[in-house]
Structures are given as C-alpha cells and as structure tokens.
Motif scaffolding. Structure first.
Motif, mmCIF file in Angstrom:
data_model
loop_
_atom_site.group_PDB
_atom_site.id
_atom_site.type_symbol
_atom_site.label_atom_id
_atom_site.label_comp_id
_atom_site.label_asym_id
_atom_site.label_seq_id
_atom_site.Cartn_x
_atom_site.Cartn_y
_atom_site.Cartn_z
ATOM 1 N N UNK A 97 60.371 -45.358 2.608
ATOM 2 C CA UNK A 97 61.824 -45.424 2.460
ATOM 3 C C UNK A 97 62.485 -46.452 3.370
ATOM 4 N N UNK A 98 61.831 -47.575 3.607
ATOM 5 C CA UNK A 98 62.483 -48.693 4.271
ATOM 6 C C UNK A 98 62.295 -48.771 5.770
ATOM 7 N N UNK A 212 66.492 -53.155 -7.764
ATOM 8 C CA UNK A 212 66.554 -51.798 -8.299
ATOM 9 C C UNK A 212 65.249 -51.452 -8.978
ATOM 10 N N UNK A 213 64.525 -50.477 -8.449
ATOM 11 C CA UNK A 213 63.250 -50.077 -9.025
ATOM 12 C C UNK A 213 63.335 -48.710 -9.676
ATOM 13 N N UNK A 214 62.640 -48.535 -10.787
ATOM 14 C CA UNK A 214 62.624 -47.251 -11.495
ATOM 15 C C UNK A 214 61.175 -46.828 -11.676
ATOM 16 N N UNK A 215 60.851 -45.647 -11.166
ATOM 17 C CA UNK A 215 59.505 -45.096 -11.236
ATOM 18 C C UNK A 215 59.555 -43.824 -12.067
ATOM 19 N N UNK A 228 64.650 -43.243 -8.826
ATOM 20 C CA UNK A 228 65.373 -44.508 -8.718
ATOM 21 C C UNK A 228 65.221 -45.010 -7.282
ATOM 22 N N UNK A 229 64.606 -46.173 -7.109
ATOM 23 C CA UNK A 229 64.431 -46.768 -5.785
ATOM 24 C C UNK A 229 65.621 -47.686 -5.525
ATOM 25 N N UNK A 286 66.110 -42.404 -4.301
ATOM 26 C CA UNK A 286 65.479 -42.664 -3.005
ATOM 27 C C UNK A 286 66.109 -43.910 -2.407
ATOM 28 N N UNK A 287 66.527 -43.809 -1.152
ATOM 29 C CA UNK A 287 67.171 -44.936 -0.487
ATOM 30 C C UNK A 287 66.844 -44.897 0.997
#
Length: 555
Positions: A97-98, A212-215, A228-229, A286-287
């Motif tokens: 998460x970054x 923007x990522x989508x898993x 959603x990333x 998720x951020x």
C-alpha cells in the motif's frame, strides 16, 4: 438543523445488500518500508535534523534506514505467505500500500521491486503495489528535482536519478502486469490506465497524472472480489490546503482527482465507469492515504476516537457547499464507487501509529448512514511494532471483525523467544560498555549524570508487555543498565542520537558496520534465528523513534 438538511439533500438512499457467499480470499497487507538510498545524506534540506525535530518524520534511526528495513520487508513477506496456524493457510495475494521507497530514488525503487519480485517468484503468491507520497517525492514531500537529486547523491555523481512520478507509475504498472507470469494468478486479472499515463508523461501529481489499477478475482466465471488500486497522490483538483502550494509541501494529506474535463477523465471518473458495469459481492478500495486524509484537514488518525467529529463536520460542510452549486465534492463522488450487491471496504496505510488502529466506518455521499466503506488502516510495516495484516473471512474467536463478513489479523514480524527477549538487551548493554571509548562516537556519549538529566522527560517502554502481552517474570533495569543500553543503541545506530549536531554520515556508516557485527556475533554465540533478531532490533529502533526508552525486560 439547516446544515444537516442541506447535507441530507446532497445524497440519496443507498441500498447495501448482503453478499450471497462467504469471502473467498486471504489478502496480505504491507506498507511503508521506506527503503532509503545508501548514497543519501543524513542531514540535508527538508530531510534534515531540524526538520526531523519539527515534524518527527524526516529521518529514522540509521539502523532502520541503512540496514534493517530491507530484511524486515523480507521477513514480513515470509510471515504473510507462511502463516499456517491450525487450518489457516498463507495469503492468496499481497497488496503493498505505498511508500516502498523513501525519496523515489532509482536505487530505492529498484531494491524494493527486486525484493517483492523475488518473493512472488519463490512463493507463487501474486503481489500488487500502489504509489505513496515517498515513492516519488523527496522525504515524502519535496517536489524540486534538483533537491531530490542532491538528497540521493552524496557523492555528486549522477548515478542515482530521482524518478519522476511518471517513471514510478510506469515501473509499478509493469511490476503489477508481471503477475501474469505467476501460475497461482490464474483467477486474478489486473488492468490499469497505463496508456493514459504514457500519453500524459509530462504531467505530474498536481496536474492530473495518476495510475488507476483494477484487480478482480473470479470463481466459476464470475467476479467475486474487486480491488481498486487508487493513486491517492493525485492533487489535480484538490483544495489549496492539500498542497500548501507556496511551500511545495505535499504529503500532509492526499487527494484523488474527481472533476472530469474536456480531454481529461478524473481518477474518480475512471473508476466510476468500471463500477457502473459491475457489482460484485465484495469491493475493496486500496490506497496509501486513509480515506479521511483525502482533501480534508483532520485532527485524528484512524481509530483514535470512536466517533470522528472532524470528518462528520466536513460531511456537513461539503453538503452545504455543494447543494447551491449542484457540484459534488470528492467525498460525494466516492459514493459512486460502492457496489450495491455486497460489502464495501477501504484498505490504507501511511499513518505510522504505534499499533494498528481500530477499524472505522467511512460515510460517503454526505451524511447518509447507508452509504459507507468499512475501513482498515494498517499503520506502517516498519515503524514501532513492525507488522503486516491479513484480511479474510470473519470467524468469531479466530480473528478481529471488520464487519460480519470480513475479518482481519495483525501479523507481528516475530514471536519473542526467551533467548531473544532477554539476551538482546543484555548484549546491547554489554556492547555499549565495550565500545564506549570508540573515538567515532565519543562526542555522542554523555556521562551517566548528563544522560539521566537528558531522559528525565522520556516515557519508559515496557517491552515484555508490548511484545508478549503477559509474562512470568519482570524486573526493571537500573539507571546504570538503562544508560549502558542507550550507549550501545547509539553505537549501533538504534536511537535518536542522529539528531545531534556531532552526528555525521561517518557515524551512520560506522554504526551500520557495528550493527552487522553485533548481529553476527549474537547469532554465533546464541544460535538464535536471524529473523527474530532483525525484527526485535527494528522494534527497538521504532520505539526509540517514538520517544520511548527501554526500561523493563525479563532479566
């Protein structure tokens, strides 16, 4: 009453249905390793001793920055994938998460991606990463390329470029797509807007560049879980307080662009289009930043108070401001990312708190109580009591409740055995006595009387209670023993002596060598496991960084 009515008018009824089946995944969570370049300065510009005293986040003890953090990340990954108590199995997927890096240096980003990639290749567990403020800003807030370069290149040679946000996003996107090579990844599908990033590589965090990522996770041909990333360092249409533009001080809070314009689809708009076309039983956002740190000035970190007054006041204010203009705030736009067919959850990090915060419920779309995300913030993987977390199906008595469908567990990096718990503090004490006359650290070693005066307002740390919860035997260290432990911690780079004017890059380098020797000698003498030693020392460094002084052990 008028404020409340206006806020209620800004939203509409939202029906959240219960999922039809049990949650099928175990999701591992990690964040904030902040791997730091070995070629950087120990005291420079915003990443300076003065800045660290003011905001308490600019620098960490040299032991963490120069040596422990990388191994602690590897240990945390192992703990998530090797968790097998009872009928529990390791996680199905890991979300990072970054804030993998400290200042977005090439060596920092490459190091952490190498560690993550080697782990997923060895274990077969897919890993997906999203961006945090430290991944592309110097010390988490510095925008200037020149200053960032200087921070990362002590020798003045251009061999460690400071990556732009575009370059970081591209590396993270490629890393995420590489999960397709993992056999266990067959039920996961990942896609993102890298094409948009490539087309807008000249933009940055405050002009609309975001990834923007989508898993998705599917069973029997149907998406069961969506993640959603989010890129929460996307300040394009953030309020002025989000950037403090005159100072260039980003990183205090985050943002997500939400205003679509001609030729530009905002990040909220990008995810909204996908959210409209699906409605899975479980959806996660998720951020890096927690939701209540987006676009808002908040006076409480997640879990600090049962009822977050600050954010509810913002809900009211946003309703009042948006009603007469027929416009929507970020918080109100986030309502469009909810799935109507099941549970909605928000996963985040960034907060660097002493322990994992209690879960919270984040209301979106105004003060409508039926439109919300159940939120979990994991604090930091590296700081204080280092840990990861696992999100899984809720089982009463087996894990903590997020809601009646989803539970979570904090995963400490190590279980303290008696040799580790009692042996390391003694070894640090003895190391301090043996090396107190080292000329490199002589200016940093006070007399016993000076030390007692120096720490008189310092909180004491009850290590066994924090690590074990309960313990059979206890004894307080004498002042003299505490003193020698602190001397040893100085020589090993574990405490906050790096803030002293006499601390230089030389001390950082020598303390790293001392720490390496200390660990090897302790393993050789006791036969202890390396992972426990690394994790214990990381815990101790994190405790010192939080202004705590070891006082009680099982001696």
């Amino acid at each position: 009453m008028l404020l409340l009515i206006c806020s209620l008018l800004s939203g509409c009824a939202f029906e959240q249905r219960e999922p039809e089946a049990q949650f099928p995944l175990k999701i591992g969570l990690l964040a904030d390793s902040q791997i730091t370049s070995q070629n950087g300065f120990s005291d420079f510009h915003y990443r300076s001793k003065t800045a660290d005293c003011l905001v308490d986040v600019s620098i960490r003890p040299p032991a963490l920055e120069r040596y422990l953090a990388e191994e602690m990340l590897q240990i945390a990954l192992d703990k998530l994938t090797e968790d097998s108590k009872g009928d529990r199995k390791g996680v199905d997927v890991i979300l990072y998460l970054g804030d993998a890096a400290n200042s977005g240096g090439t060596d920092e980003i490459e190091t952490v991606l190498k560690i993550l990639d080697e782990h997923r290749q060895q274990t077969g567990v897919p890993i997906f990463i999203l961006i945090g403020n430290h991944d592309y800003l110097g010390a988490g807030n510095i925008v200037s390329p020149g200053i960032r370069f200087a921070m990362l290149n002590r020798n003045g040679q251009p061999d460690n470029p400071a990556l732009t946000k575009y370059e970081v996003l591209k590396k993270f996107s490629e890393f995420n797509h590489d999960n397709d090579r993992i056999p266990a990844n067959r039920r996961f599908r990942y896609f993102d807007n890298l094409m948009f990033v490539e087309q807008n590589k000249d933009l940055d965090h405050d002009t609309g560049l975001y990834l923007g990522g989508i898993l998705t996770y599917a069973e029997a041909g149907k998406d069961r879980v969506e993640i959603f990333l989010l890129d929460s360092s996307d300040y394009k249409d953030a309020p002025n307080w989000s950037e403090v533009a005159s100072m260039g001080f980003y990183g205090v809070i985050g943002s997500i662009s939400f205003k679509d314009e001609a030729g530009f689809v905002s990040q909220a708009g990008y995810f909204k289009e996908f959210a409209r076309s699906s409605s899975p039983p479980f959806r996660f956002l998720a951020s890096h930043y927690p939701k209540d740190h987006l676009d808002r000035i908040t006076f409480a970190k997640p879990g600090q108070v049962p009822f977050n007054i600050t954010n509810h006041l913002w809900d009211v204010t946003e309703g009042v401001l948006s009603a007469p203009t027929f416009s929507k705030t970020l918080n109100q736009n986030l309502k469009q990312l909810l799935t109507h067919q099941g549970g909605n959850y928000w996963l985040s990090a960034h907060t660097h708190v002493k322990k994992m915060p209690r879960p919270e419920r984040f209301v979106v779309g105004g003060l409508m109580r039926d439109a919300y995300f159940d939120a979990l913030n994991i604090g930091s993987t590296t700081d204080y009591r280092a840990h990861g977390a696992i999100v899984e199906r809720y089982q009463p008595g087996r894990n903590n409740r997020l809601d009646k469908f989803i539970g979570f567990r904090e995963i400490p990096l190590f279980d303290c055995g008696p040799i580790t718990l009692t042996g390391i503090p003694k070894a640090i004490r003895d190391y301090g006595r043996q090396h107190a006359d080292d000329k490199t650290f002589q200016p940093l070693v006070p007399t016993l009387d000076e030390w007692v005066e120096e720490i008189q307002n310092t909180d004491l740390l009850d290590i066994p209670a924090l690590l074990l919860g309960t313990f059979k035997q206890e004894s307080y260290l004498s002042k003299e023993d505490q003193y020698w432990v602190d001397v040893g911690a100085t020589i090993l780079g574990l405490n906050k002596k790096y803030r002293k004017n006499s601390w230089t890059d030389t001390q950082s380098e020598v303390s790293e060598e001392n720490l390496r020797n200390f660990i090897n000698e302790f393993i050789s003498r006791t036969g202890s496991g390396r992972d426990d030693i690394i994790s214990y020392l990381g815990f101790l460094a994190g405790a010192y960084e939080n202004g705590l002084l070891p006082a009680k052990w099982q001696f």
